[in-house]
Design an enzyme around this catalytic site. Structure first.
Site, PDB file in Angstrom:
ATOM      1  CB  CYS A 121      -0.899   0.003   1.237  1.00 34.53           C
ATOM      2  SG  CYS A 121      -2.280   1.181   1.074  1.00 34.53           S
ATOM      3  CB  CYS A 123      -1.882   4.895   3.344  1.00 38.17           C
ATOM      4  SG  CYS A 123      -1.831   3.365   4.277  1.00 38.17           S
ATOM      5  CB  CYS A 131      -4.311   3.811  -0.263  1.00 35.35           C
ATOM      6  SG  CYS A 131      -4.772   3.667   1.477  1.00 35.35           S
ATOM      7  CE  LYS A 196      -7.665  -1.382   4.344  1.00 37.74           C
ATOM      8  NZ  LYS A 196      -6.265  -1.088   4.073  1.00 37.74           N
ATOM      9  NE  ARG A 206      -6.778   4.804   8.659  1.00 37.78           N
ATOM     10  CZ  ARG A 206      -7.951   5.057   8.118  1.00 37.78           C
ATOM     11  NH1 ARG A 206      -8.597   6.171   8.464  1.00 37.78           N
ATOM     12  NH2 ARG A 206      -8.483   4.231   7.259  1.00 37.78           N
ATOM     13  NE  ARG A 218      -6.706   4.771   4.669  1.00 37.54           N
ATOM     14  CZ  ARG A 218      -5.724   5.674   4.737  1.00 37.54           C
ATOM     15  NH1 ARG A 218      -5.663   6.668   3.853  1.00 37.54           N
ATOM     16  NH2 ARG A 218      -4.817   5.599   5.681  1.00 37.54           N
ATOM     17  CD  GLU A 234     -13.962  -4.823  -4.222  1.00 40.57           C
ATOM     18  OE1 GLU A 234     -13.018  -5.446  -4.712  1.00 40.57           O
ATOM     19  OE2 GLU A 234     -14.037  -3.576  -4.219  1.00 40.57           O
ATOM     20  CE  LYS A 249      -7.304  -3.715   7.737  1.00 40.02           C
ATOM     21  NZ  LYS A 249      -6.419  -2.894   7.017  1.00 40.02           N
ATOM     22  CB  SER A 275      -5.173  -1.315  15.223  1.00 37.31           C
ATOM     23  OG  SER A 275      -5.955  -0.472  14.400  1.00 37.31           O
TER      24      SER A 275
HETATM   25  C1  PBG Z   1      -2.959   0.074   4.859  1.00 35.54           C
HETATM   26  C2  PBG Z   1      -3.520  -0.708   5.961  1.00 35.54           C
HETATM   27  C3  PBG Z   1      -4.349  -0.312   7.037  1.00 35.54           C
HETATM   28  C4  PBG Z   1      -4.483  -1.432   7.877  1.00 35.54           C
HETATM   29  C5  PBG Z   1      -3.790  -2.475   7.273  1.00 35.54           C
HETATM   30  N1  PBG Z   1      -3.228  -2.021   6.092  1.00 35.54           N
HETATM   31  C6  PBG Z   1      -4.903   1.018   7.392  1.00 35.54           C
HETATM   32  C7  PBG Z   1      -5.891   1.685   6.547  1.00 35.54           C
HETATM   33  O1  PBG Z   1      -6.362   1.196   5.530  1.00 35.54           O
HETATM   34  O2  PBG Z   1      -6.189   2.824   6.912  1.00 35.54           O
HETATM   35  C8  PBG Z   1      -5.230  -1.466   9.177  1.00 35.54           C
HETATM   36  C9  PBG Z   1      -4.806  -2.510  10.155  1.00 35.54           C
HETATM   37  C10 PBG Z   1      -5.306  -2.323  11.545  1.00 35.54           C
HETATM   38  O3  PBG Z   1      -6.100  -1.412  11.865  1.00 35.54           O
HETATM   39  O4  PBG Z   1      -4.884  -3.123  12.393  1.00 35.54           O
HETATM   40  N2  PBG Z   1      -3.819   0.591   3.942  1.00 35.54           N
END
Ligand code: PBG
Length: 327
Positions: A121, A123, A131, A196, A206, A218, A234, A249, A275
């Site tokens: 990615c 970002c 991203c 996602k 983040r 996003r 998807e 996710k 997270s």
């Molecule tokens: C990158 C990415 C993200 C996460 C995994 N890959 C953050 C986002 O999309 O903002 C989140 C993982 C987590 O919250 O544990 N794009």
């Protein structure tokens, strides 16, 4: 007089060994992938405040952590990099001496059997935190895909075992598959972040990855939380484009999506216990409001029961230590 039916469900709940025999879902260390964050420097191990127990590691300490994962029997790690400098095109993401590329080489050198999955990615690497390439206020899909392809190839050159695109651009799985195949990496699997969602549960990540968007959000590329049929579309697309493992996710607020994906397509499904899901359990436990280990075990079991074959989780390490307590 007995008014019950012949079937008395409590008979099989009478003791732990009976319960073990009829248990439908088992969660083992072999199901788990541990995410780690890598930064430049030496001897860095800084705890991430909103994710207690998770650290920013420099490459040297990351290698030590990788050895620990292998010794606990955890099959793999997924890596996130924090670059030295961010720019408009996220250049460090696809630099052969970038932080992830250095980290992959070092882990594969020291612990060759631990699977190293790289998150693909932009970002973390762009100055605006989106991203991809931003023009006219939005992320430009097809030009971003070209950069994601470059990033994937540089991860493969560094020795990554699995490539995991998390950007949610259209068509990126097919483009990455074609590039890997054309450059001698046809053996490298793609774990696609397929469904996602644009989720508030990524908050702590983040902070950890310093990747919060500087403007807007996003929602023009990640999915709307209200949609489940769209997740099926998807996933279907990503399978067609060559994805080997399909990811949903976040996990806990999307158990129905995991279930639908697994019952619609009999493919390997990954779920990301993100997270925010981790931070909520940690925070409540620190307040003495819940039992951390039991709640974590219950949450992870629900993700497996919903249909996930594997779980990316910040609990992987502690689970592998405390699982013994639960038989
Ligand atoms: C990158 C990415 C993200 C996460 C995994 N890959 C953050 C986002 O999309 O903002 C989140 C993982 C987590 O919250 O544990 N794009």
């Amino acid at each position: 007089m007995n008014t019950f039916s012949v079937y008395r469900p409590r008979r099989l709940r009478a003791n732990e060994n009976l319960r073990r025999l009829v248990r439908e879902t088992t969660l083992t260390v072999a199901d788990l992938i541990y995410p780690m964050f890598v930064v430049h420097g030496r001897n860095v191990a800084t705890e991430i405040s909103s994710m207690p127990g998770c650290y920013h590691y420099s490459v040297d300490n990351l290698v030590t952590a990788a050895k620990e994962l292998a010794s606990l029997g955890i099959p793999g790690t997924i890596l996130f990099g924090i670059p030295a400098e961010k720019d408009a095109l996220g250049s460090e993401a696809y630099a052969d001496d970038g932080i992830i590329q250095q980290a992959v080489r070092a882990i594969k050198d020291a612990v060759p059997t631990l699977l190293v999955i790289t998150d693909v990615c932009l970002c973390e690497y762009t100055e605006h935190g989106h991203c991809g390439i931003v023009e006219e206020g939005d992320v430009q899909n097809d030009r971003t895909v070209e950069l994601l392809v470059k990033e994937s190839l540089s991860h493969a050159r560094a020795g990554a075992d699995v490539i995991a695109p998390s950007d949610m651009m259209d068509g990126r799985v097919g483009a990455i598959r074609k590039a890997l195949d054309g450059n001698g990496y046809s053996h490298i699997p793609i774990m696609a972040y397929s469904a996602k969602y644009a989720s508030a549960f990524y908050g702590p990540f983040r902070e950890a990855a310093e990747s919060a968007p500087q403007f807007g959000d996003r929602r023009s590329y990640q999915m709307d939380a209200a949609n489940a049929e769209e997740a099926i579309r998807e996933v279907a697309l990503d399978i067609e484009e060559g994805a080997d493992i399909l990811m949903v996710k976040p996990a806990l607020a999307y158990l129905d999506v995991i279930y639908r994906v697994k019952t619609t397509f009999q493919v390997p499904v990954a779920a990301y216990n993100v997270s925010g899901e981790y931070a909520m359990i940690k925070a409540a436990a620190q307040n003495g409001w819940i039992d951390e280990q039991r709640v974590a075990l219950e949450a992870l079991t629900s993700i497996k029961r919903a249909g996930a074959d594997m779980i990316l989780t910040y609990f992987a390490k502690s689970f592998s230590v405390f699982r013994e307590a639960f038989g």
